[in-house]
Design an enzyme around this catalytic site. Sequence first.
Site, PDB file in Angstrom:
ATOM      1  N   SER A   1     -61.463 -13.136  12.756  1.00 37.44           N
ATOM      2  CA  SER A   1     -61.908 -12.521  13.838  1.00 37.44           C
ATOM      3  C   SER A   1     -61.173 -11.904  14.503  1.00 37.44           C
ATOM      4  O   SER A   1     -61.721 -11.712  16.099  1.00 37.44           O
ATOM      5  CB  SER A   1     -62.229 -13.830  14.104  1.00 37.44           C
ATOM      6  OG  SER A   1     -63.671 -14.318  13.191  1.00 37.44           O
TER       7      SER A   1
ATOM      8  N   GLU B   1       0.751  -1.482   0.340  1.00 37.26           N
ATOM      9  CA  GLU B   1      -0.011   0.420  -0.017  1.00 37.26           C
ATOM     10  C   GLU B   1       0.675   1.399   0.015  1.00 37.26           C
ATOM     11  O   GLU B   1       0.243   1.677  -0.856  1.00 37.26           O
ATOM     12  CB  GLU B   1      -0.634  -0.203   1.403  1.00 37.26           C
ATOM     13  CG  GLU B   1      -2.408  -0.777   0.557  1.00 37.26           C
ATOM     14  CD  GLU B   1      -3.367  -0.603   0.173  1.00 37.26           C
ATOM     15  OE1 GLU B   1      -3.493   0.456  -0.635  1.00 37.26           O
ATOM     16  OE2 GLU B   1      -3.533  -2.200  -0.376  1.00 37.26           O
TER      17      GLU B   1
END
Length: 847
Positions: free
Chosen positions: A389, A113
Amino acid sequence: MASNYKSREERRRQQQAGKSKKKKRTKAGTIFKRIFLTVFFLGLACFLSGIGLFAYYASSAPKLDDALLIDPVSSELYDKDGELFTVLAIENRDYIEYDQIPKLLEDAVLATEDSRFYKHNGLDIIRFAGAVLANITRGYGSEGASTLTQQVIKNSFLDPEKTLKRKAQEAWLAFQLERKYTKEEIFEMYVNKILMSGNIYGMETAAKYFYGRELKDLELHEIAQIAGMPQSPNRYNPFKNPENAEKRRNIVLSLMYKHKKITKEEMEKAKQIPVEQTLLSEDQRKGTPYKYDSFVDHVIHEVEKSGKYNVYSDGLKIYTTLDQNAQQYTEEMLNSNEIVAFPDDEFQAGIALIETGTGEIRALGGGRNQEVKRGFNYATDLKSRQLGSTVKPLLDYGPAIEHLKWSTGQRIVDEPYTYSDGTKINNHDNKSQGPMSIREALYKSRNIPALKAFQEVGPEKAKDFAANIGIHFKNMYESYSIGGGEGASPLELAGAYAAFGNNGIYTEPHAVVKIVLRDGETEIKTAPEAKSAMKDYTAYMVTDMLKDVLTKGTGKTANVPGLHIAGKTGTTNYTTKEKKEYNIQNGDVPDSWFAGYNTNYTAAIWTGYDKKATPIKSKDQKIAQQLFKNLFSHISQNIETRDFKMPKSVVEVPIEIGTDPPKKPSDYTPKDRISTELFVKGTEPTAVSETFETLEAPSNVTATFDEEREEITLEWSHPDEGDIEFEVSGTVDGTELPEIGRTSDTSIVFTSIERGSTYTFTVAAIDGDMQSDPASTSITIPLIEDDEGEEETDDETIEVPEGPPITRPEDEEEQNTGNDNEGNNGDQEDGSSNIEDTPSGETENNE
């Protein structure tokens, strides 16, 4: 002369030609100089503009905030008892300090890097120049030149988008960072901040995630793999893309060799190892499931809803309503077959458990066998499935009691019926049961009475009633009265039912009660305020009716012996089109619900399949009730569960069954024709039913024994004529005689008499539904004596002179003053028995 002239002429021409050439040379030089100066000044202008633009961008860069260089502060979650149960962070990160970082990893990272990391001041000019050339020749963004310092800046302060502004700010802040921190500190920041894949941050975390070991224990080929991943974390993830990961690893190894960090032999040896060889296996990396994910998911939702706080980074102390015991049991029920047997792994369920009095969420079961964190939560996200219901107390009977002040004994006729537009409505059994109370209609879950109640109260009042307890319908149609149309989540349904159990007081279900900010002093109260949603008489009367659902109605499976529980079942139906499309068999349903509560807890449970096309078979439609029963049995251990207390606004009154409007029973109403019902105080009946009038009892009841014929003649008299019948019964020495039955005569003869026994006879008058008090008499049959007064023996019969019959006058008869009328079958006036078979395993029809 001519010659001289020509010479002068030639000289003049030559001079003119020379001047012309000189002018041309001077003009060309001037143009070149002008071009050079123009390019120079343009370049200078661009350079100065670039410096100005850089300065402008740099001036708008965020400040170098030390707090942002440190990892985000996790939030802590505490249960209802103040015990820490989990920590929330957006990143999976294990921090490692510089002196613990292996030198081999540092060599690998720098070789890959930023090889001049220890030589530059945050910006690598040589690498930057190469990147500029690449961007000119191959397009902007084709190659980056970020140093480790710049990457730390980007990951801490800036967004990842490649722009000139971001690069300028990045370079400026990198320069400042290098001035403030040592190289070692910056390298430590990089190793801990860098994204490695998914939500894996930091190289120490990656080492444990991919290899199950710490960085210090990794081998060269593993170190190279870790070091190479930040360039493209997901692309080089060795679990998902092993081929790409191996290529990248080998590049890192080559760079390490190039920069003389490893030998050629070490490089070649490491390259020969397959990338998958030392990775964790799939079973090894499953790990422990996210603790209480369904509940934590809702906590995050509540905190984020305010728009003020970030649970992952703000360092909050979040005090929740969680009951760890209830949550653990809920998850155990859902994720095994040891408590409740599920038909298959695809069968789903959503459970919401709250405290009845406060609305505090005690547990959430977001689904079965869930592997995705923050995935679909069936307890809170399920809103597309109809309620069946379970909606009847919310839209029908609750509003009718609230606005019309109906009693629980209000009569309503279950009969063939249609919606207002003429569409036929059916009960679940496609039958009608005639007149009944709304109590009976509710615990039997009859659809037609529910629709009639809805029509009586009106859609607007029904909609408002439901909204007051947290169930919001955009529209309101008659079909909603039996559970059609829009739905609600189990959590919302639990909140609505809790209001019935809390004297009509509604509190929105919530998981967070307070938040303490990072400073440790600022405390934010978050619990919603309670509000009165209905009259206390409505809440209590609905509750009392719903208690019958669990003892003699459709919810028997959910009942817990010894606990006072109210609740309601609910199933939904497929349309005719869906039945054909999905090949649905009769009795199959898409959804099965149960919502119930006591004075401590309220729960709502949905069961079904993720895809509506997969039906619930009949045998599995009571799983919701089974889950409820087991959950309430578990959480109610070792705690007191009080019964619901009747408010002063309600009165309890006995009424005669079948009266409309309800009337009090008379003194002559049979006990099996009396029920105790609830009324809003001031609306209770005062009139007494005259259905059962006084019917005079038989008189002059005598029993005479005929010695010669060996028989008893029972006689009586009655003033009424017509269709009067008499119910006759008797005993001999206390043992009941075989059934005698009814007669329209006023006498009856009994034969096969036993000497020495005492016979008792009872006669009651019957006229239709009326029955008189009984009248009784007794007689003792004498033994036969011989001539010397000896008693009859087994081997000879001795006649005894006839004596007077033994009878008891009416005023000495034993009177049965009660209403226990033997032989009364309790039939109602309409001919139907009031003792009905309770439905069991029936599917409710909501269409």
